[in-house]
Write a protein that holds these residues in place. Structure first.
Motif, PDB file in Angstrom:
ATOM      1  N   GLU A  77       0.958  -1.219   0.102  1.00  0.00           N
ATOM      2  CA  GLU A  77      -0.182  -0.080  -0.024  1.00  0.00           C
ATOM      3  C   GLU A  77       0.960   1.378  -0.072  1.00  0.00           C
ATOM      4  OE1 GLU A  77      -3.211   2.122   3.085  1.00  0.00           O
ATOM      5  OE2 GLU A  77      -2.960  -0.187   3.150  1.00  0.00           O
ATOM      6  N   ILE A  78       0.795   1.704  -1.114  1.00  0.00           N
ATOM      7  CA  ILE A  78       1.721   2.961  -1.190  1.00  0.00           C
ATOM      8  C   ILE A  78       1.048   4.452  -0.684  1.00  0.00           C
ATOM      9  CG2 ILE A  78       3.038   4.381  -2.844  1.00  0.00           C
ATOM     10  CD1 ILE A  78       3.581   1.566  -4.291  1.00  0.00           C
ATOM     11  N   HIS A  79       1.783   5.173   0.006  1.00  0.00           N
ATOM     12  CA  HIS A  79       1.211   6.341   0.500  1.00  0.00           C
ATOM     13  C   HIS A  79       2.280   7.389  -0.305  1.00  0.00           C
ATOM     14  CE1 HIS A  79      -1.838   4.949   3.089  1.00  0.00           C
ATOM     15  NE2 HIS A  79      -1.364   3.848   2.906  1.00  0.00           N
ATOM     16  N   ALA A  80       2.254   7.776  -1.550  1.00  0.00           N
ATOM     17  CA  ALA A  80       3.167   8.550  -2.174  1.00  0.00           C
ATOM     18  C   ALA A  80       3.422  10.001  -1.564  1.00  0.00           C
ATOM     19  CB  ALA A  80       2.862   8.647  -3.633  1.00  0.00           C
ATOM     20  N   ASP A  81       2.289  10.614  -1.339  1.00  0.00           N
ATOM     21  CA  ASP A  81       2.335  11.922  -0.988  1.00  0.00           C
ATOM     22  C   ASP A  81       2.879  11.962   0.488  1.00  0.00           C
ATOM     23  OD1 ASP A  81       0.963  12.740  -3.183  1.00  0.00           O
ATOM     24  OD2 ASP A  81      -0.893  12.911  -2.087  1.00  0.00           O
ATOM     25  N   GLY A  83       5.236   9.905   1.713  1.00  0.00           N
ATOM     26  CA  GLY A  83       6.546   9.193   1.686  1.00  0.00           C
ATOM     27  C   GLY A  83       6.673   8.115   2.088  1.00  0.00           C
ATOM     28  N   PHE A  84       5.591   7.008   2.330  1.00  0.00           N
ATOM     29  CA  PHE A  84       5.809   5.702   2.890  1.00  0.00           C
ATOM     30  C   PHE A  84       4.966   4.760   2.087  1.00  0.00           C
ATOM     31  CE2 PHE A  84       2.329   7.458   5.506  1.00  0.00           C
ATOM     32  CZ  PHE A  84       1.434   6.418   5.649  1.00  0.00           C
ATOM     33  N   VAL A  85       5.641   3.467   2.326  1.00  0.00           N
ATOM     34  CA  VAL A  85       4.780   2.388   1.898  1.00  0.00           C
ATOM     35  C   VAL A  85       4.589   1.216   2.823  1.00  0.00           C
ATOM     36  CG1 VAL A  85       7.135   1.021   1.209  1.00  0.00           C
ATOM     37  CG2 VAL A  85       5.181   0.417   0.230  1.00  0.00           C
ATOM     38  N   LEU A  86       3.441   0.899   2.875  1.00  0.00           N
ATOM     39  CA  LEU A  86       3.226  -0.399   4.048  1.00  0.00           C
ATOM     40  C   LEU A  86       3.273  -1.621   3.334  1.00  0.00           C
ATOM     41  CD1 LEU A  86      -0.007   1.291   5.449  1.00  0.00           C
ATOM     42  CD2 LEU A  86       2.170   1.425   6.444  1.00  0.00           C
ATOM     43  N   HIS A  87       3.747  -2.596   3.915  1.00  0.00           N
ATOM     44  CA  HIS A  87       4.041  -4.026   3.541  1.00  0.00           C
ATOM     45  C   HIS A  87       3.182  -4.890   4.504  1.00  0.00           C
ATOM     46  CE1 HIS A  87       8.234  -3.445   1.961  1.00  0.00           C
ATOM     47  NE2 HIS A  87       7.479  -2.583   1.065  1.00  0.00           N
ATOM     48  N   HIS A  88       1.947  -5.124   4.116  1.00  0.00           N
ATOM     49  CA  HIS A  88       0.924  -5.962   4.812  1.00  0.00           C
ATOM     50  C   HIS A  88       1.325  -7.546   4.561  1.00  0.00           C
ATOM     51  CE1 HIS A  88      -1.653  -2.505   5.362  1.00  0.00           C
ATOM     52  NE2 HIS A  88      -1.629  -2.269   4.068  1.00  0.00           N
ATOM     53  N   LYS A 103       5.884  -0.605   7.994  1.00  0.00           N
ATOM     54  CA  LYS A 103       5.881   0.753   7.244  1.00  0.00           C
ATOM     55  C   LYS A 103       7.513   0.928   7.016  1.00  0.00           C
ATOM     56  CE  LYS A 103       4.901   5.804   8.117  1.00  0.00           C
ATOM     57  NZ  LYS A 103       4.402   6.674   9.185  1.00  0.00           N
ATOM     58  N   ARG A 104       7.614   1.576   5.765  1.00  0.00           N
ATOM     59  CA  ARG A 104       8.910   1.955   5.326  1.00  0.00           C
ATOM     60  C   ARG A 104       8.838   3.211   4.800  1.00  0.00           C
ATOM     61  NH1 ARG A 104       9.721  -2.211   7.887  1.00  0.00           N
ATOM     62  NH2 ARG A 104      10.539  -4.200   7.226  1.00  0.00           N
ATOM     63  N   ASN A 105       9.686   4.257   5.219  1.00  0.00           N
ATOM     64  CA  ASN A 105       9.642   5.309   4.488  1.00  0.00           C
ATOM     65  C   ASN A 105      10.467   5.380   3.529  1.00  0.00           C
ATOM     66  OD1 ASN A 105       8.114   6.844   6.376  1.00  0.00           O
ATOM     67  ND2 ASN A 105      10.040   6.554   7.953  1.00  0.00           N
TER      68      ASN A 105
END
Length: 138
Positions: A77-81, A83-88, A103-105
């Motif tokens: 799940e990418i939260h581009a605005d 600046g992080f991505v969630l790895h489920h 969570k990975r920035n």
């Protein structure tokens, strides 16, 4: 779309609460992001000892194998605005990791260089930071 592809680990640096940093021993790795919203990661310590007998490893050889390797696969799940991505996490080498969300920035340095930083809230002191730099490969 910028995530999609195969990435090779360039460096992995751990940061400690005493102000020091050190390379992670799992210095060989790959991460793959798909167009369908999934990822898989694997990493290993290239200095793990070879098994004396491939078909009959000793207890210490098995331990070095487990502690010297890591892998997981996840829905992304990418939260581009932000600046992080969630790895489920769906599957992992670690018992109990499936069902977790990590969570990975992220920061892109051009189209072929990606830095992922583990969210400090998910780390356990004395580890306070972990930064992985990736290079896209064909």
């Amino acid at each position: 779309k910028q995530f999609v592809g195969v990435w090779e680990l360039v460096s992995w640096t751990n940061h400690w609460d005493d102000g020091t940093s050190s390379p992670n021993r799992r210095s060989v790795g790959y991460i793959i992001y798909t167009e369908g919203g999934h990822m898989c990661w694997t990493g290993m310590d290239p200095n793990r000892p070879q098994w004396a007998s491939e078909g009959d490893p000793t207890e210490s050889e098995l331990a070095s194998t487990i502690f010297g390797a890591a892998a997981y696969c996840a829905k992304v799940e990418i939260h581009a605005d932000e600046g992080f991505v969630l790895h489920h996490v769906q599957s992992a080498i670690w018992p109990g990791a499936a069902g977790s969300t990590w969570k990975r920035n992220f920061v892109f340095d051009g189209p072929d260089r990606l830095t992922l930083s583990e969210d400090p809230a998910g780390l356990s002191p004395p580890l306070i930071g972990s930064v992985l730099v990736w290079q896209r490969i064909e």
